[in-house]
Design a protein around this motif. Structure first.
Motif, mmCIF file in Angstrom:
data_model
loop_
_atom_site.group_PDB
_atom_site.id
_atom_site.type_symbol
_atom_site.label_atom_id
_atom_site.label_comp_id
_atom_site.label_asym_id
_atom_site.label_seq_id
_atom_site.Cartn_x
_atom_site.Cartn_y
_atom_site.Cartn_z
ATOM 1 N N ALA A 1 7.210 10.392 4.539
ATOM 2 C CA ALA A 1 6.003 10.527 3.987
ATOM 3 C C ALA A 1 6.027 10.075 2.664
ATOM 4 O O ALA A 1 4.871 9.283 2.262
ATOM 5 C CB ALA A 1 5.756 12.115 3.718
ATOM 6 N N ASP A 2 6.965 9.803 1.858
ATOM 7 C CA ASP A 2 6.835 9.145 0.676
ATOM 8 C C ASP A 2 6.642 7.717 0.756
ATOM 9 O O ASP A 2 5.542 7.235 -0.035
ATOM 10 C CB ASP A 2 8.276 9.162 -0.245
ATOM 11 C CG ASP A 2 8.173 10.468 -1.056
ATOM 12 O OD1 ASP A 2 7.138 11.516 -0.730
ATOM 13 O OD2 ASP A 2 9.111 10.989 -1.599
ATOM 14 N N PRO A 3 7.051 6.709 1.601
ATOM 15 C CA PRO A 3 6.699 5.567 1.814
ATOM 16 C C PRO A 3 5.397 5.422 2.336
ATOM 17 O O PRO A 3 4.545 4.561 1.783
ATOM 18 C CB PRO A 3 7.593 4.957 2.724
ATOM 19 C CG PRO A 3 8.856 5.706 2.838
ATOM 20 C CD PRO A 3 8.196 7.031 2.353
ATOM 21 N N LEU A 4 4.876 6.286 3.165
ATOM 22 C CA LEU A 4 3.573 6.276 3.547
ATOM 23 C C LEU A 4 2.470 6.548 2.362
ATOM 24 O O LEU A 4 1.377 5.976 2.162
ATOM 25 C CB LEU A 4 3.257 7.476 4.652
ATOM 26 C CG LEU A 4 1.760 7.648 4.914
ATOM 27 C CD1 LEU A 4 1.299 6.109 5.926
ATOM 28 C CD2 LEU A 4 1.867 8.778 5.928
ATOM 29 N N CYS A 5 2.782 7.464 1.432
ATOM 30 C CA CYS A 5 1.814 7.902 0.341
ATOM 31 C C CYS A 5 2.046 6.601 -0.518
ATOM 32 O O CYS A 5 0.964 6.277 -1.267
ATOM 33 C CB CYS A 5 2.320 9.047 -0.335
ATOM 34 S SG CYS A 5 2.041 10.546 0.724
ATOM 35 N N LEU A 6 3.100 5.852 -0.898
ATOM 36 C CA LEU A 6 3.104 4.739 -1.684
ATOM 37 C C LEU A 6 2.219 3.564 -1.136
ATOM 38 O O LEU A 6 1.517 3.005 -1.886
ATOM 39 C CB LEU A 6 4.405 4.448 -2.069
ATOM 40 C CG LEU A 6 4.875 3.602 -3.090
ATOM 41 C CD1 LEU A 6 4.192 3.911 -4.560
ATOM 42 C CD2 LEU A 6 6.253 3.140 -3.369
ATOM 43 N N THR A 7 2.476 3.303 0.036
ATOM 44 C CA THR A 7 1.932 2.374 0.687
ATOM 45 C C THR A 7 0.396 2.548 0.794
ATOM 46 O O THR A 7 -0.602 1.685 0.333
ATOM 47 C CB THR A 7 2.214 2.408 2.369
ATOM 48 O OG1 THR A 7 3.546 1.793 2.337
ATOM 49 C CG2 THR A 7 1.370 1.296 3.178
ATOM 50 N N THR A 8 -0.240 3.762 0.868
ATOM 51 C CA THR A 8 -1.523 4.091 0.754
ATOM 52 C C THR A 8 -2.234 3.893 -0.484
ATOM 53 O O THR A 8 -3.092 3.337 -0.779
ATOM 54 C CB THR A 8 -1.793 5.730 1.073
ATOM 55 O OG1 THR A 8 -1.175 5.920 2.621
ATOM 56 C CG2 THR A 8 -3.312 5.819 1.257
ATOM 57 N N ASN B 1 -8.179 -2.804 6.471
ATOM 58 C CA ASN B 1 -7.634 -4.103 6.307
ATOM 59 C C ASN B 1 -6.252 -4.152 7.018
ATOM 60 O O ASN B 1 -5.396 -3.768 5.873
ATOM 61 C CB ASN B 1 -7.719 -4.688 4.991
ATOM 62 C CG ASN B 1 -7.156 -6.294 4.905
ATOM 63 O OD1 ASN B 1 -6.493 -6.484 5.645
ATOM 64 N ND2 ASN B 1 -8.004 -6.774 4.022
ATOM 65 N N VAL B 2 -5.954 -4.362 8.126
ATOM 66 C CA VAL B 2 -4.544 -4.288 8.563
ATOM 67 C C VAL B 2 -3.727 -5.168 7.884
ATOM 68 O O VAL B 2 -2.459 -4.599 7.583
ATOM 69 C CB VAL B 2 -4.491 -4.739 10.106
ATOM 70 C CG1 VAL B 2 -3.276 -4.470 10.643
ATOM 71 C CG2 VAL B 2 -5.477 -3.581 10.826
ATOM 72 N N GLN B 3 -3.931 -6.410 7.520
ATOM 73 C CA GLN B 3 -3.114 -7.248 6.804
ATOM 74 C C GLN B 3 -2.641 -6.696 5.542
ATOM 75 O O GLN B 3 -1.721 -6.697 5.003
ATOM 76 C CB GLN B 3 -3.797 -8.675 6.566
ATOM 77 C CG GLN B 3 -3.711 -9.511 7.927
ATOM 78 C CD GLN B 3 -4.452 -10.853 7.458
ATOM 79 O OE1 GLN B 3 -5.345 -11.175 6.955
ATOM 80 N NE2 GLN B 3 -3.451 -11.921 7.589
ATOM 81 N N ALA B 4 -3.746 -6.162 4.796
ATOM 82 C CA ALA B 4 -3.467 -5.678 3.516
ATOM 83 C C ALA B 4 -2.738 -4.387 3.658
ATOM 84 O O ALA B 4 -1.721 -4.150 2.570
ATOM 85 C CB ALA B 4 -4.852 -5.366 2.797
ATOM 86 N N TRP B 5 -2.753 -3.547 4.784
ATOM 87 C CA TRP B 5 -1.999 -2.439 4.779
ATOM 88 C C TRP B 5 -0.503 -2.817 5.099
ATOM 89 O O TRP B 5 0.319 -2.208 4.491
ATOM 90 C CB TRP B 5 -2.562 -1.633 5.855
ATOM 91 C CG TRP B 5 -1.572 -0.436 6.433
ATOM 92 C CD1 TRP B 5 -0.615 -0.489 7.267
ATOM 93 C CD2 TRP B 5 -1.512 0.803 5.507
ATOM 94 N NE1 TRP B 5 -0.014 0.892 7.168
ATOM 95 C CE2 TRP B 5 -0.466 1.523 6.313
ATOM 96 C CE3 TRP B 5 -2.511 1.307 4.747
ATOM 97 C CZ2 TRP B 5 -0.166 2.794 5.734
ATOM 98 C CZ3 TRP B 5 -2.077 2.670 4.139
ATOM 99 C CH2 TRP B 5 -1.135 3.471 4.900
ATOM 100 N N THR B 6 -0.259 -3.813 5.921
ATOM 101 C CA THR B 6 1.148 -4.393 6.127
ATOM 102 C C THR B 6 1.637 -4.637 4.903
ATOM 103 O O THR B 6 2.848 -4.446 4.635
ATOM 104 C CB THR B 6 0.992 -5.298 7.290
ATOM 105 O OG1 THR B 6 0.354 -5.066 8.296
ATOM 106 C CG2 THR B 6 2.236 -6.116 7.464
ATOM 107 N N ALA B 7 1.070 -5.668 4.193
ATOM 108 C CA ALA B 7 1.509 -5.824 2.653
ATOM 109 C C ALA B 7 1.800 -4.868 1.856
ATOM 110 O O ALA B 7 2.820 -5.209 1.041
ATOM 111 C CB ALA B 7 0.611 -7.105 2.058
#
Length: 146
Positions: free
Chosen positions: A18-25, A82-88
């Motif tokens: 969950a933590d990497p998901l929250c940080l990514t978001t 924005n899938v590219q921005a999400w991946t980055a």
């Protein structure tokens, strides 16, 4: 994907996921239009706040603390398209978390000591704190009352 779905997933997933998901978001919502350096700086602020213990005991608690980061401010129906921005953002989040696992003196920090940031057009009450750096359209501050 809607922000509400991401936040719901973050509640049911184990913390190490969950933590990497929250940080990514958070990186996506706060800095997807910024340089990698600017995105890293946003992540560092969140992780520094986690270390302080004042805003929560997990990255998800820190970034969803009321009124502190975009995940708690942006409407839950907001779509992250924005899938590219999400991946980055995910790449930055994972990289910064790896750096943060190192002892403080060995980290390659972009904004050492910064605990807050704001868009350049904003004037929060704490903006008289020492400015660490300006990156893109964000200013990063060391607010001493952590």
């Amino acid at each position: 994907m809607k922000l509400s779905l991401i936040l719901w997933l973050a509640q049911i997933l184990p913390q190490p996921v969950a933590d990497p998901l929250c940080l990514t978001t958070t990186i996506y919502l706060e800095a997807r239009n910024q340089s990698i350096e600017g995105q890293r700086a946003v992540a560092e602020v969140a992780l520094r706040r986690l270390d302080s213990g004042r805003w929560g005991d997990s990255v998800c608690e820190v970034v969803t603390a009321r009124g502190q980061f975009a995940p708690s401010i942006v409407h839950p129906g907001h779509r992250l398209k924005n899938v590219q921005a999400w991946t980055a953002s995910a790449e930055v989040a994972l990289d910064v978390q790896q750096q943060w696992a190192l002892p403080p003196g060995e980290r390659n920090e972009v904004v050492p000591g910064a605990s807050h940031f704001a868009a350049l057009y904003a004037n929060p009450a704490w903006a008289n704190a020492p400015k660490v750096k300006t990156i893109g359209d964000h200013a990063f501050y060391r607010v001493l009352r952590l």
